[in-house]
Design a protein around this motif. Structure first.
Motif, PDB file in Angstrom:
ATOM      1  N   ASP A   1       0.828  -1.197   0.000  1.00 28.64           N
ATOM      2  CA  ASP A   1       0.000   0.000   0.000  1.00 28.64           C
ATOM      3  C   ASP A   1       0.863   1.248   0.000  1.00 28.64           C
ATOM      4  N   GLY A   2       1.004   1.853  -1.162  1.00 31.96           N
ATOM      5  CA  GLY A   2       1.776   3.077  -1.253  1.00 31.96           C
ATOM      6  C   GLY A   2       0.864   4.277  -1.391  1.00 31.96           C
ATOM      7  N   PHE A   3       0.892   5.161  -0.419  1.00 34.33           N
ATOM      8  CA  PHE A   3       0.090   6.378  -0.497  1.00 34.33           C
ATOM      9  C   PHE A   3       0.896   7.532   0.086  1.00 34.33           C
ATOM     10  N   PRO A   4       1.032   8.631  -0.621  1.00 34.94           N
ATOM     11  CA  PRO A   4       0.354   8.971  -1.879  1.00 34.94           C
ATOM     12  C   PRO A   4       1.050   8.481  -3.143  1.00 34.94           C
ATOM     13  N   TRP A   5       2.189   7.789  -2.994  1.00 33.56           N
ATOM     14  CA  TRP A   5       2.925   7.363  -4.182  1.00 33.56           C
ATOM     15  C   TRP A   5       3.108   5.853  -4.159  1.00 33.56           C
ATOM     16  N   GLY A   6       2.806   5.223  -5.280  1.00 35.45           N
ATOM     17  CA  GLY A   6       2.988   3.786  -5.393  1.00 35.45           C
ATOM     18  C   GLY A   6       3.310   3.400  -6.819  1.00 35.45           C
ATOM     19  N   GLU A   7       3.306   2.090  -7.090  1.00 33.11           N
ATOM     20  CA  GLU A   7       3.691   1.629  -8.422  1.00 33.11           C
ATOM     21  C   GLU A   7       2.572   1.803  -9.445  1.00 33.11           C
ATOM     22  N   ALA A   8       1.343   2.031  -8.988  1.00 34.34           N
ATOM     23  CA  ALA A   8       0.209   2.132  -9.907  1.00 34.34           C
ATOM     24  C   ALA A   8      -0.380   3.535  -9.983  1.00 34.34           C
TER      25      ALA A   8
END
Length: 336
Positions: A65-72
Motif C-alpha cells: 500500500d503506497g500512499f500517496p505514491w505507489g507503483e500504480a
C-alpha cells in the motif's frame, strides 16, 4: 504479468497520431516542456522527504500500500487542507528561525546584565519584557509543527477518496472536479513550467499539466512545490514521464523503491541488473548528504534541458498541426 497494463497505457515507443489542439497563450507565457529525452529524474531538494517516505516501508520486501505514491498511482494532493498544512509548515519554519535569531539577542542582553552588577530584579524584568514575545514564537512553533501533523492525520481518509492523480497501468490522468471527475489519457496533456514571483526578487517554479483539448489543468504540486531552481521542474517532469512510461521501469528514486517488485517491467529490469532492492531504504540522511547529494546536484546542474526543445519533442512529432500536417477536416481544439 504484463497484462496488468492497459492497451492504452503510455508507451514512449508507440505513440498514436493525435488530433490538433493546444493553448497558444500558454505557449507564449510559459515554457512548454518537451516529451522524451529523459534526464536526471532525481530532484535533490526532495530527497529528504523521499527517503523519509521510503523508510516507512523499510522492513517490507514487497510493500502493498503506497500512499500517496505507489507503483500504480501517483496521487496529487490538493485542496484547502493541503494549503493549510503548507501554511502551518511555513509558520513552523519561520518560528524556528525567529527563535534561533532571538536567542542570540537574548544572550547579548544577559551578558550586558551580568557585566553591570546584576540583581534578581534585572532578570525578572528581562523575563517580563520577553514573555509575550516568546509565548507567540513558541505558540507558532508548536502550533505549526503539531498542527500540520494533526491535519495530515485527519485529512488522510479524504485524500484517499480523491482520485486525482496519474495512473501508470492505465495511462490516464484523473482529476476530481466540483461536479464529477475529469479523465483523459496522459498523452493528451502538455507540460508547462510555470513561474510566479517569489516576493524576494526571484521566481517560484511549478509543474502544470494542461489538457490539450480543454481548459482542464492539474497542478503537480506535492513532491515539488515552489521550486527556486527551474531545473528542478525539468527533472520532476522527467521523473513523471518515466513513471507513466510502461515500456521502461519505474524511476530509480526512493518513493518508488518499496513497490518496484509489484511492477512487472520494473521487476524484470531490476532482476536483470541485480539492483539492491533496499538501496534507498538503507540510506540515512547523513549518508545521502555526505556521499551522494553533491554528485546528484552536479548532475542536475550539468543536465542540458535546453538541448531538446519542443521542436524535437517525441509527442509533438505525432500531433497534427505540430509535427504532422493538419488533416483536411481538422479535429480537436485550439484554445486560447
Amino acid at each position: 504479468m504484463t497484462n496488468l497494463y492497459s492497451i492504452d497505457a503510455y508507451r514512449s515507443s508507440h505513440i498514436p497520431t493525435l488530433p490538433p489542439g493546444g493553448h497558444p497563450k500558454m505557449d507564449r507565457a510559459f515554457q512548454r516542456l518537451p516529451w522524451g529525452h529523459y534526464q536526471s529524474p532525481v530532484v535533490p531538494n526532495t530527497m529528504k522527504a523521499q527517503l523519509a517516505y521510503a523508510c516507512l516501508f523499510k522492513e517490507e520486501q514487497d510493500a502493498e500500500d503506497g500512499f500517496p505514491w505507489g507503483e500504480a498511482v501517483f496521487t496529487i494532493s490538493r485542496g484547502f487542507f493541503i494549503r493549510l498544512q503548507s501554511a502551518l509548515y511555513m509558520l513552523y519554519l519561520m518560528a524556528a528561525l525567529g527563535l534561533a535569531i532571538s536567542a542570540f539577542g537574548v544572550l547579548i542582553l544577559v551578558f550586558a546584565i551580568l557585566s553591570d552588577n546584576p540583581s534578581l530584579k534585572d532578570f525578572i524584568n528581562l523575563i517580563d519584557a520577553l514573555k509575550w514575545f516568546y509565548a507567540v514564537l513558541f505558540g507558532c512553533f508548536f502550533g505549526g509543527k503539531y498542527g500540520r501533523l494533526f491535519l495530515a492525520s485527519l485529512n488522510e481518509k479524504r485524500l484517499r477518496s480523491d482520485p486525482t492523480g496519474l495512473y501508470r497501468r492505465e495511462g490516464l490522468v484523473r482529476i476530481k472536479l466540483k461536479h464529477g471527475m475529469f479523465e483523459a489519457p496522459f498523452i493528451e496533456f502538455d507540460a508547462y513550467r510555470i513561474h510566479t514571483p517569489s516576493g524576494r526578487g526571484g521566481r517560484y517554479y511549478n509543474l502544470l499539466l494542461q489538457h490539450r483539448y480543454s481548459n482542464t489543468q492539474l497542478w503537480m504540486k506535492g513532491l515539488v512545490t515552489d521550486a527556486m531552481n527551474p531545473k528542478d521542474i525539468n527533472a520532476y517532469w522527467s521523473m513523471i514521464q518515466q513513471y507513466m512510461d510502461v515500456s521502461g521501469p519505474l524511476p530509480d528514486v526512493p518513493i518508488f523503491e518499496p513497490f518496484r517488485q509489484r511492477d512487472p517491467v520494473t521487476e524484470a529490469a531490476d532482476r536483470e541488473s541485480g539492483r539492491d532492492p533496499f538501496f534507498w531504504r538503507n540510506m540515512s540522511n547523513d549518508q545521502w548528504r555526505g556521499e551522494y547529494e553533491s554528485d546528484y546536484q552536479q548532475r542536475l546542474q550539468h543536465a542540458d534541458f535546453n538541448e531538446h526543445s519542443y521542436h524535437s519533442c517525441i509527442l509533438d512529432a505525432h500531433i497534427q498541426g505540430r509535427g504532422l500536417p493538419l488533416p483536411d477536416g481538422p479535429q480537436g481544439a485550439m484554445l486560447a
